[in-house]
Design a protein around this motif. Structure first.
Motif, PDB file in Angstrom:
ATOM      1  N   SER A 296       0.957  -0.977  -0.024  1.00  0.00           N
ATOM      2  CA  SER A 296       0.170   0.435   0.274  1.00  0.00           C
ATOM      3  C   SER A 296       1.354   1.218   0.080  1.00  0.00           C
ATOM      4  N   GLN A 297       0.196   2.329  -0.461  1.00  0.00           N
ATOM      5  CA  GLN A 297       1.243   3.290   0.357  1.00  0.00           C
ATOM      6  C   GLN A 297      -0.176   4.803   0.198  1.00  0.00           C
ATOM      7  N   ASN A 298       0.325   5.767   0.272  1.00  0.00           N
ATOM      8  CA  ASN A 298      -0.706   7.108   0.645  1.00  0.00           C
ATOM      9  C   ASN A 298      -1.236   7.437  -0.521  1.00  0.00           C
ATOM     10  N   PHE A 299      -1.932   8.040  -0.917  1.00  0.00           N
ATOM     11  CA  PHE A 299      -2.045   8.378  -2.267  1.00  0.00           C
ATOM     12  C   PHE A 299      -1.260  10.477  -2.307  1.00  0.00           C
ATOM     13  N   PRO A 300      -0.209  10.549  -3.624  1.00  0.00           N
ATOM     14  CA  PRO A 300       0.364  11.062  -4.398  1.00  0.00           C
ATOM     15  C   PRO A 300      -0.393  12.445  -4.104  1.00  0.00           C
ATOM     16  N   PRO A 301      -0.146  13.509  -2.426  1.00  0.00           N
ATOM     17  CA  PRO A 301      -0.394  14.855  -2.157  1.00  0.00           C
ATOM     18  C   PRO A 301      -0.387  15.899  -3.433  1.00  0.00           C
ATOM     19  N   VAL A 302       0.952  15.787  -4.599  1.00  0.00           N
ATOM     20  CA  VAL A 302       0.658  16.159  -4.938  1.00  0.00           C
ATOM     21  C   VAL A 302      -0.650  16.295  -6.061  1.00  0.00           C
ATOM     22  N   LEU A 303      -1.011  14.758  -6.559  1.00  0.00           N
ATOM     23  CA  LEU A 303      -1.905  14.622  -7.660  1.00  0.00           C
ATOM     24  C   LEU A 303      -3.418  14.773  -6.624  1.00  0.00           C
ATOM     25  N   ALA A 304      -3.634  14.785  -5.284  1.00  0.00           N
ATOM     26  CA  ALA A 304      -4.776  14.789  -4.739  1.00  0.00           C
ATOM     27  C   ALA A 304      -5.215  16.747  -5.097  1.00  0.00           C
ATOM     28  N   ALA A 305      -3.858  17.734  -4.542  1.00  0.00           N
ATOM     29  CA  ALA A 305      -3.756  19.334  -5.157  1.00  0.00           C
ATOM     30  C   ALA A 305      -4.743  19.331  -6.466  1.00  0.00           C
ATOM     31  N   ILE A 306      -4.080  18.281  -7.031  1.00  0.00           N
ATOM     32  CA  ILE A 306      -4.108  18.445  -8.505  1.00  0.00           C
ATOM     33  C   ILE A 306      -5.521  17.657  -8.962  1.00  0.00           C
ATOM     34  N   MET A 307      -6.044  17.343  -8.637  1.00  0.00           N
ATOM     35  CA  MET A 307      -7.702  16.671  -7.918  1.00  0.00           C
ATOM     36  C   MET A 307      -8.182  17.164  -7.678  1.00  0.00           C
TER      37      MET A 307
END
Length: 309
Positions: A68-79
């Motif tokens: 498992s891995q944390n959802f990428p914060p950068v991608l979360a911000a983009i979305m």
């Protein structure tokens, strides 16, 4: 000429069965950090879970690590997402419909076990093309847990076919950490595939899923290696035994078996189809009417090839 044609028949069968294996089943071939023939969760160039080359292998040079891995914060911000979440580790031999899966993740329905089999069949496509029906998936795993209470894995085999113009799951097999042996190091697993519809599968999809909460030390990891498909009559599983004799061979149709008294006998043709079964063989004459290549199998796994001319 007949012997040459028989040779071609057997050679074609061997090639066909060998082709019906997962590509890069030992995880020895990589393109950068991606294992050839396998897919995982990725979106807009970001890896959503951990899939990595490991030198901790059961055989060969490499195995694969899934976590498992944390959802990428950068991608979360983009979305435009206000919160991130832990993405389960996922490995598959199929093509993933990431757009639909991302929608499920962000809406919170990806972890809902109630979503139907039809949705699952449409999420994963282009699996291993089948011309023979598999009976099991085997391989080796090593589950390294950093949090035994909140981490687990499962490995699924999905048998898929098109039924009335629609992709449907016609069979399934399952293996999880509930069945795992607790000793350290690699352990062998077997997933028995059960076709619950009677419709022959045309596609086989493997899914390895790892769920884990992050604790000090990171996430739990599943290591996989040497993942193979088993066929009930595949030549790759045959053990040719010199103590077993079929005579005359070649034959015009009638033959007997030496070294098989009181054995259970199964005779298959070159396509793996059972043409004759004898529960307790006691030296009696057996007759096959159709010309071709056959395989005489004992219940101890011994096999002899038979040619009917």
């Amino acid at each position: 000429m007949k012997k040459f044609l028989s040779f071609l028949t057997v050679a074609f069968l061997v090639l066909s069965l060998n082709a019906q294996q997962f590509n890069n089943s030992g995880f020895e071939t990589w393109s950068g950090n991606a294992p050839q023939g396998w897919n995982s969760l990725g979106y807009m160039g970001y890896n959503l879970c951990k899939v990595a080359k490991s030198t901790d292998a059961h055989s060969g040079n490499y195995a694969i690590e899934v976590a498992s891995q944390n959802f990428p914060p950068v991608l979360a911000a983009i979305m435009g997402m206000e919160e991130t979440f832990v993405v389960p580790g996922l490995l598959t031999n199929a093509t993933i419909d990431m757009a639909t899966l991302i929608q499920m993740f962000t809406s919170g329905t990806a972890g809902d076990v109630e979503f139907d089999m039809q949705t699952l069949a449409n999420l994963f496509t282009d699996g291993l093309a089948l011309t023979n029906q598999p009976s099991a998936i085997t391989g080796y795993y090593n589950f390294v847990q950093v949090d035994a209470e909140n981490s687990y894995f499962s490995i699924l085999g999905l048998m898929v076919a098109e039924v009335e113009g629609q992709r449907q799951i016609v069979g399934i097999g399952y293996y999880s950490d509930e069945e795992l042996m607790k000793s350290e190091g690699y352990q062998e697993f077997t997933i028995d595939l059960i076709n619950f519809t009677g419709t022959p599968a045309t596609e086989l999809i493997l899914l390895a899923l790892v769920e884990s909460d992050e604790v000090e030390g990171g996430f739990s990891s599943l290591f996989l290696d040497d993942v193979n498909v088993v066929y009930p009559s595949g030549l790759e599983a045959l053990r040719f035994d010199n103590s077993l004799s079929v005579y005359p061979n070649p034959t015009s149709g009638d033959f007997r078996i030496e070294g098989a008294k009181d054995s259970h006998i199964v005779i298959t043709n070159a396509l793996g189809q059972v043409v004759e079964q004898i529960e307790h063989y006691n030296g009696q004459n057996i007759r096959l009417n159709d010309k071709g290549v056959y395989f005489v199998r004992l219940d101890n796994g011994s096999v002899r090839k038979l040619i009917v001319e």
